[in-house]
Design a protein around this motif. Structure first.
Motif, PDB file in Angstrom:
ATOM      1  N   GLY A  70      42.355  53.698  14.896  1.00  0.00           N
ATOM      2  CA  GLY A  70      41.423  52.586  14.688  1.00  0.00           C
ATOM      3  C   GLY A  70      40.050  53.133  14.349  1.00  0.00           C
ATOM      4  O   GLY A  70      39.386  53.731  15.187  1.00  0.00           O
ATOM      5  N   LYS A 103      33.918  51.171  16.684  1.00  0.00           N
ATOM      6  CA  LYS A 103      34.080  51.895  17.957  1.00  0.00           C
ATOM      7  C   LYS A 103      34.787  53.237  17.752  1.00  0.00           C
ATOM      8  O   LYS A 103      34.456  54.223  18.409  1.00  0.00           O
ATOM      9  CB  LYS A 103      34.847  51.041  18.976  1.00  0.00           C
ATOM     10  N   ASN A 150      43.690  54.565  10.285  1.00  0.00           N
ATOM     11  CA  ASN A 150      43.149  53.206  10.148  1.00  0.00           C
ATOM     12  C   ASN A 150      44.047  52.402   9.217  1.00  0.00           C
ATOM     13  O   ASN A 150      44.589  52.945   8.252  1.00  0.00           O
ATOM     14  CB  ASN A 150      41.717  53.249   9.592  1.00  0.00           C
ATOM     15  N   LYS A 151      44.169  51.106   9.519  1.00  0.00           N
ATOM     16  CA  LYS A 151      45.078  50.252   8.744  1.00  0.00           C
ATOM     17  C   LYS A 151      44.723  50.223   7.268  1.00  0.00           C
ATOM     18  O   LYS A 151      45.581  50.110   6.419  1.00  0.00           O
ATOM     19  CB  LYS A 151      45.006  48.816   9.277  1.00  0.00           C
ATOM     20  N   GLY A 190      35.891  49.330   9.251  1.00  0.00           N
ATOM     21  CA  GLY A 190      37.021  48.503   9.672  1.00  0.00           C
ATOM     22  C   GLY A 190      37.098  47.239   8.830  1.00  0.00           C
ATOM     23  O   GLY A 190      36.447  47.128   7.778  1.00  0.00           O
ATOM     24  N   GLU A 191      37.871  46.272   9.295  1.00  0.00           N
ATOM     25  CA  GLU A 191      38.057  45.033   8.509  1.00  0.00           C
ATOM     26  C   GLU A 191      36.862  44.095   8.655  1.00  0.00           C
ATOM     27  O   GLU A 191      36.460  43.418   7.718  1.00  0.00           O
ATOM     28  CB  GLU A 191      39.313  44.293   8.985  1.00  0.00           C
ATOM     29  N   TYR A 215      33.740  44.643   9.026  1.00  0.00           N
ATOM     30  CA  TYR A 215      32.565  45.026   8.216  1.00  0.00           C
ATOM     31  C   TYR A 215      33.004  45.632   6.884  1.00  0.00           C
ATOM     32  O   TYR A 215      32.271  46.429   6.296  1.00  0.00           O
ATOM     33  CB  TYR A 215      31.678  46.004   9.008  1.00  0.00           C
ATOM     34  N   ASN A 257      25.728  37.964  12.863  1.00  0.00           N
ATOM     35  CA  ASN A 257      25.146  36.913  13.698  1.00  0.00           C
ATOM     36  C   ASN A 257      23.940  37.421  14.479  1.00  0.00           C
ATOM     37  O   ASN A 257      23.460  36.745  15.369  1.00  0.00           O
ATOM     38  CB  ASN A 257      26.186  36.271  14.623  1.00  0.00           C
ATOM     39  N   ASP A 277      49.338  51.615   9.330  1.00  0.00           N
ATOM     40  CA  ASP A 277      49.397  50.921  10.612  1.00  0.00           C
ATOM     41  C   ASP A 277      50.107  51.827  11.621  1.00  0.00           C
ATOM     42  O   ASP A 277      51.260  52.197  11.392  1.00  0.00           O
ATOM     43  CB  ASP A 277      50.232  49.646  10.365  1.00  0.00           C
ATOM     44  N   VAL A 278      49.438  52.206  12.676  1.00  0.00           N
ATOM     45  CA  VAL A 278      50.118  53.007  13.707  1.00  0.00           C
ATOM     46  C   VAL A 278      51.053  52.072  14.465  1.00  0.00           C
ATOM     47  O   VAL A 278      50.613  51.104  15.088  1.00  0.00           O
ATOM     48  CB  VAL A 278      49.104  53.686  14.650  1.00  0.00           C
ATOM     49  N   THR A 329      41.518  50.115  18.646  1.00  0.00           N
ATOM     50  CA  THR A 329      42.171  49.249  17.658  1.00  0.00           C
ATOM     51  C   THR A 329      41.509  47.878  17.502  1.00  0.00           C
ATOM     52  O   THR A 329      41.960  47.084  16.677  1.00  0.00           O
ATOM     53  CB  THR A 329      43.658  49.062  18.027  1.00  0.00           C
ATOM     54  N   HIS A 344      40.219  44.056  17.517  1.00  0.00           N
ATOM     55  CA  HIS A 344      40.887  42.760  17.693  1.00  0.00           C
ATOM     56  C   HIS A 344      42.310  42.824  17.162  1.00  0.00           C
ATOM     57  O   HIS A 344      42.526  43.311  16.055  1.00  0.00           O
ATOM     58  CB  HIS A 344      40.156  41.680  16.897  1.00  0.00           C
ATOM     59  N   TYR A 395      41.214  36.816   8.177  1.00  0.00           N
ATOM     60  CA  TYR A 395      40.642  37.986   7.480  1.00  0.00           C
ATOM     61  C   TYR A 395      41.733  38.880   6.906  1.00  0.00           C
ATOM     62  O   TYR A 395      42.733  39.086   7.576  1.00  0.00           O
ATOM     63  CB  TYR A 395      39.760  38.801   8.435  1.00  0.00           C
ATOM     64  N   LEU A 452      28.456  45.276  18.049  1.00  0.00           N
ATOM     65  CA  LEU A 452      28.252  46.581  17.413  1.00  0.00           C
ATOM     66  C   LEU A 452      27.490  47.523  18.336  1.00  0.00           C
ATOM     67  O   LEU A 452      27.277  48.678  17.988  1.00  0.00           O
ATOM     68  CB  LEU A 452      27.414  46.395  16.147  1.00  0.00           C
TER      69      LEU A 452
HETATM   70  C1  LIG Z   1      34.637  37.622  12.243  1.00  0.00           C
HETATM   71  C2  LIG Z   1      33.858  38.472  13.204  1.00  0.00           C
HETATM   72  C3  LIG Z   1      32.491  38.590  13.065  1.00  0.00           C
HETATM   73  C4  LIG Z   1      31.766  39.383  13.926  1.00  0.00           C
HETATM   74  N1  LIG Z   1      30.417  39.481  13.762  1.00  0.00           N
HETATM   75  C5  LIG Z   1      29.718  40.267  14.593  1.00  0.00           C
HETATM   76  C6  LIG Z   1      28.300  40.403  14.445  1.00  0.00           C
HETATM   77  O1  LIG Z   1      27.698  39.780  13.582  1.00  0.00           O
HETATM   78  N2  LIG Z   1      27.635  41.209  15.305  1.00  0.00           N
HETATM   79  C7  LIG Z   1      28.303  41.913  16.272  1.00  0.00           C
HETATM   80  O2  LIG Z   1      27.681  42.683  17.014  1.00  0.00           O
HETATM   81  N3  LIG Z   1      29.629  41.784  16.434  1.00  0.00           N
HETATM   82  C8  LIG Z   1      30.342  40.986  15.637  1.00  0.00           C
HETATM   83  N4  LIG Z   1      31.691  40.867  15.814  1.00  0.00           N
HETATM   84  C9  LIG Z   1      32.336  41.566  16.936  1.00  0.00           C
HETATM   85  C10 LIG Z   1      33.140  42.802  16.552  1.00  0.00           C
HETATM   86  O3  LIG Z   1      34.202  42.828  17.460  1.00  0.00           O
HETATM   87  C11 LIG Z   1      32.393  44.098  16.737  1.00  0.00           C
HETATM   88  O4  LIG Z   1      31.153  44.052  16.084  1.00  0.00           O
HETATM   89  C12 LIG Z   1      33.131  45.340  16.195  1.00  0.00           C
HETATM   90  O5  LIG Z   1      33.840  45.055  15.025  1.00  0.00           O
HETATM   91  C13 LIG Z   1      34.067  45.937  17.209  1.00  0.00           C
HETATM   92  O6  LIG Z   1      34.497  47.179  16.715  1.00  0.00           O
HETATM   93  P1  LIG Z   1      35.919  47.805  17.036  1.00  0.00           P
HETATM   94  O7  LIG Z   1      35.955  49.109  16.362  1.00  0.00           O
HETATM   95  O8  LIG Z   1      36.163  47.749  18.491  1.00  0.00           O
HETATM   96  O9  LIG Z   1      36.983  46.800  16.409  1.00  0.00           O
HETATM   97  P2  LIG Z   1      37.310  46.433  14.902  1.00  0.00           P
HETATM   98  O10 LIG Z   1      36.081  46.235  14.133  1.00  0.00           O
HETATM   99  O11 LIG Z   1      38.291  45.326  14.999  1.00  0.00           O
HETATM  100  O12 LIG Z   1      38.031  47.738  14.317  1.00  0.00           O
HETATM  101  C14 LIG Z   1      39.319  48.152  14.692  1.00  0.00           C
HETATM  102  C15 LIG Z   1      39.909  49.026  13.604  1.00  0.00           C
HETATM  103  O13 LIG Z   1      41.167  49.502  14.047  1.00  0.00           O
HETATM  104  C16 LIG Z   1      42.120  49.387  13.002  1.00  0.00           C
HETATM  105  N5  LIG Z   1      43.434  49.238  13.622  1.00  0.00           N
HETATM  106  C17 LIG Z   1      43.826  48.287  14.496  1.00  0.00           C
HETATM  107  N6  LIG Z   1      45.102  48.483  14.867  1.00  0.00           N
HETATM  108  C18 LIG Z   1      45.523  49.581  14.204  1.00  0.00           C
HETATM  109  C19 LIG Z   1      46.760  50.269  14.147  1.00  0.00           C
HETATM  110  N7  LIG Z   1      47.814  49.876  14.866  1.00  0.00           N
HETATM  111  N8  LIG Z   1      46.856  51.342  13.331  1.00  0.00           N
HETATM  112  C20 LIG Z   1      45.799  51.761  12.589  1.00  0.00           C
HETATM  113  N9  LIG Z   1      44.600  51.142  12.613  1.00  0.00           N
HETATM  114  C21 LIG Z   1      44.465  50.070  13.410  1.00  0.00           C
HETATM  115  C22 LIG Z   1      41.688  48.165  12.220  1.00  0.00           C
HETATM  116  O14 LIG Z   1      42.198  48.228  10.919  1.00  0.00           O
HETATM  117  C23 LIG Z   1      40.162  48.294  12.295  1.00  0.00           C
HETATM  118  O15 LIG Z   1      39.677  49.057  11.230  1.00  0.00           O
HETATM  119  C24 LIG Z   1      32.431  40.068  14.966  1.00  0.00           C
HETATM  120  C25 LIG Z   1      33.808  39.932  15.117  1.00  0.00           C
HETATM  121  C26 LIG Z   1      34.524  39.144  14.243  1.00  0.00           C
HETATM  122  C27 LIG Z   1      36.012  39.022  14.399  1.00  0.00           C
END
Ligand SMILES: Cc1cc2nc3c(=O)[nH]c(=O)nc-3n(C[C@H](O)[C@H](O)[C@H](O)COP(=O)(O)OP(=O)(O)OC[C@H]3O[C@@H](n4cnc5c(N)ncnc54)[C@H](O)[C@@H]3O)c2cc1C
Length: 597
Positions: A7, A11, A38-39, A46-47, A49, A60, A136-137, A172, A174, A193, A564
């Motif tokens: 992922g 993060k 990463n997917k 990620g997806e 951003y 937001n 996709d893992v 990973t 959401h 998305y 973020l």
């Molecule tokens: C629509 C939306 C808008 C948002 N807007 C804001 C905002 O404006 N400000 C803010 O602070 N937060 C916002 N957020 C919150 C958001 O959760 C965080 O900002 C941030 O994206 C969290 O990062 P993350 O890396 O934990 O998760 P994610 O951003 O979800 O990244 C996870 C990554 O893991 C990959 N992945 C998942 N499963 C697998 C697998 N099995 N194999 C390989 N790859 C995998 C995905 O492809 C993705 O690239 C928003 C969330 C959403 C859904």
């Protein structure tokens, strides 16, 4: 040593950044392999951003809060780590009007994150090799060489397997499924998305129900209107008028349990705010706990209510040229408020619970929702310094740090955690983390153009026959062609874990977290059991230090990972530090086994 990060959204990127910073400082540079999975090829962003997404999908919160580089040691392993605003300032030709006080599109933030990712790769020390895998893992297997990671890189049935991984960071984010039972139907869009792909099957002129009325709802509406060629023009007051393209659905019918929209936000960056006064460590310390666990409604909420009330009335008093004295004895504050209302009988009283739950008349939902939109835009435009409403909406942001500390790792009694999540978390999110004003103005303009009807927005009855039918409490019915789930799914290990988490569960590498208290009913928030370092725990409480989780998969044991922020629930700094120490302690000859990839 072979390490994997699964992922590479923000993060995972933060984890990589910390690991490279620590490894680059190491006294003896041992060869290390880092495998990134990463997917999609959107590494770093990620997806959410993804730089390729449409520019109308907005952040937001304002730019001033965004910085992918931490202010901690060891310093980032790039020559000039830049905050997002510094990055924008270097591109003034492209972003002439952007500053710390404006809202950017998520695609622009994604560019910043992915450029940061590329910079890390360019500056990677020679003894470290980085491998990117797009796919996709679908499974992680533990064996005598460590872990094997299976990644579905194409549509054929043979996944890429990377063996002999000694340490894993799982980030990973959401999950992509809200309701596993409804995924297979063409008329049901379970996750929106990427919007271009997932919503393209919705035909123009169709009727569409949208489940969820938060930020994802706004994205869905914009994708089905502005994303289909509709245009906004501003009138002389700055409000927007929507002109249809003709490609939109006929009507969108949003709904949720409460039927309430989020409260929009103006700029809060650099604005002064009242520090939490009643909800603080000192007052909470006096509360009696059971095995260290609090009761949210009885012990924390009353203090939170007092702080909200004080924030609201401080602004209201000053709008009348008065000052609310915030005193330790809350009864004295209440006394001042009583006097104030006696002298200002026309001003409505602030009621914390009504504010939290929101009030719209269920008699005329469409009309009262439009009135709520107008009022909330006006208050957000007045801003947190002037408007009592906007200041109260902003209060939770300042209280939530302490709440996170108290809540994390089973800090609430099991049933109290359930109550918090079911009854309060959504509302707190709704009032505090709403969209930018501009997006709420767009929703208003689209609704005024007749494309959104809120008449079924409050907990309608839903029935499924050949079509989905919504009924409201006035016994009106509407039959829709599509149902879009515009909620952001949370991890639910016991309901639908998905392939990766299922393999981890099957091998007992993870177990679902259960909030327990002797003599009380248990509660399972849906996440996995981890310790304070993010390592998964087994039934005996033993922590597996070779795996670390961060972000959304930990939600339930932690709070508010939808951000973020680098500081909130930061598991990756310790992960990188501990892992580097471990690598340095190992004998050089045990490094990098020659197993095949
Ligand atoms: C629509 C939306 C808008 C948002 N807007 C804001 C905002 O404006 N400000 C803010 O602070 N937060 C916002 N957020 C919150 C958001 O959760 C965080 O900002 C941030 O994206 C969290 O990062 P993350 O890396 O934990 O998760 P994610 O951003 O979800 O990244 C996870 C990554 O893991 C990959 N992945 C998942 N499963 C697998 C697998 N099995 N194999 C390989 N790859 C995998 C995905 O492809 C993705 O690239 C928003 C969330 C959403 C859904």
């Amino acid at each position: 040593m072979r390490i994997a990060i699964v992922g590479l959204g923000p993060k995972g990127l933060y984890g990589l950044e910390r690991l490279l910073a620590n490894l680059a400082e190491a006294e003896y540079p041992f060869p290390t392999e880092i495998h990134l999975f990463n997917k999609s090829d959107s590494f770093g962003a990620g997806e959410i951003y993804n730089p390729a997404q449409p520019s109308y999908l907005k952040m937001n919160y304002v730019n001033g809060y965004i910085n992918m580089w931490p202010e901690q040691k060891p310093k980032p392993n790039v020559p000039h780590p830049k905050s997002f605003v510094e990055w924008l300032n270097e591109r003034k030709d492209e972003f002439p009007n952007d500053s710390e006080y404006t809202f950017s599109s998520r695609a622009t933030v994604g560019r910043y994150l992915s450029e940061g990712f590329n910079e890390l790769l360019e500056n990677c020390p020679e003894h470290i090799s980085i491998f990117k895998h797009v796919g996709d893992v679908i499974g992680i297997e533990q064996n005598e060489d460590g872990y094997s990671v299976d990644c579905k890189v194409s549509d054929d049935n043979v996944p890429l397997r990377v063996n002999a991984i000694q340490n894993l960071l799982i980030a990973t984010g959401h999950p992509c499924i809200n309701d596993a039972d409804l995924v297979a139907q063409d008329t049901h869009i379970d996750f929106i998305y990427p919007v271009d792909l997932r919503l393209k099957g919705i035909s123009s002129g169709s009727k569409v129900a949208i489940k969820g009325m938060g930020l994802t709802f706004i994205d869905a509406v914009l994708a089905l209107t502005e994303g289909r060629g509709g245009k906004f023009v501003a009138d002389e007051t700055g409000d927007l008028i929507y002109t249809k393209s003709g490609m939109e659905p006929e009507v969108l019918y949003p709904f949720s349990k409460s039927g309430m929209l989020m409260i929009p936000r103006g700029n809060t960056y650099g604005k002064s705010s009242l520090a939490p006064f009643y909800f603080n460590k000192e007052s909470v310390e006096y509360s009696e706990t059971l095995e260290g666990k609090y009761d949210f409604e009885h012990q924390l909420l009353p203090l939170i209510e007092q702080d909200f009330t004080v924030v609201y009335y401080s602004k209201l008093f000053s709008s009348k040229g008065l000052k609310l004295e915030v005193l330790k004895d809350y009864a004295e504050v209440e006394f001042q408020i009583e006097n104030f209302h006696e002298q200002n009988p026309d001003l409505p009283r602030f009621d914390f619970y009504s504010f939290l739950e929101g009030t719209i008349s269920d008699g005329e939902l469409n009309k009262s929702t439009l009135e709520f939109i107008r009022m909330s835009i006006q208050e957000a435009e007045r801003g947190v310094e002037e408007s009592a409403f906007a200041a109260a909406a902003d209060a939770w942001r300042h209280l939530s740090d302490l709440f996170n500390e108290l809540y994390s790792f089973g800090g609430l009694k099991p049933q109290s955690q359930k109550t918090f999540l079911e009854k309060y978390a959504g509302h707190l999110n709704r009032i505090s983390y709403g969209p930018p004003i501009e997006n709420m103005k767009k929703i208003e303009a689209i609704a005024k153009a007749g494309l959104i009807d809120f008449s079924f927005s409050q907990n309608p009855e839903i029935s499924y026959s050949s079509k989905t039918i919504l009924s409201n409490n006035k016994e009106e019915k509407v039959s829709v062609d599509f149902l879009v789930d515009a909620r952001v799914p949370k991890i639910q290990l016991h309901r639908c874990a998905g392939p990766l988490y299922s393999t981890l569960l099957e091998q007992n590498l993870i177990i679902p977290y259960v909030n327990r208290l002797e003599g009380r009913l248990d509660f399972r928030p849906g996440c996995l059991a981890i310790n304070e370092k993010g390592n998964p725990l087994d039934e005996t409480g033993w922590a597996n230090e070779t795996i670390t989780f961060t972000g959304t998969p930990t939600e339930g044991l932690t709070y508010d990972n939808d951000s973020l922020s680098r500081q909130r629930n930061d598991f990756v700094s310790d992960w990188a530090k501990d892992l580097t120490k471990k690598i340095l302690q190992e004998e050089p000859e045990t490094q990098l086994r020659s197993n095949s990839i």
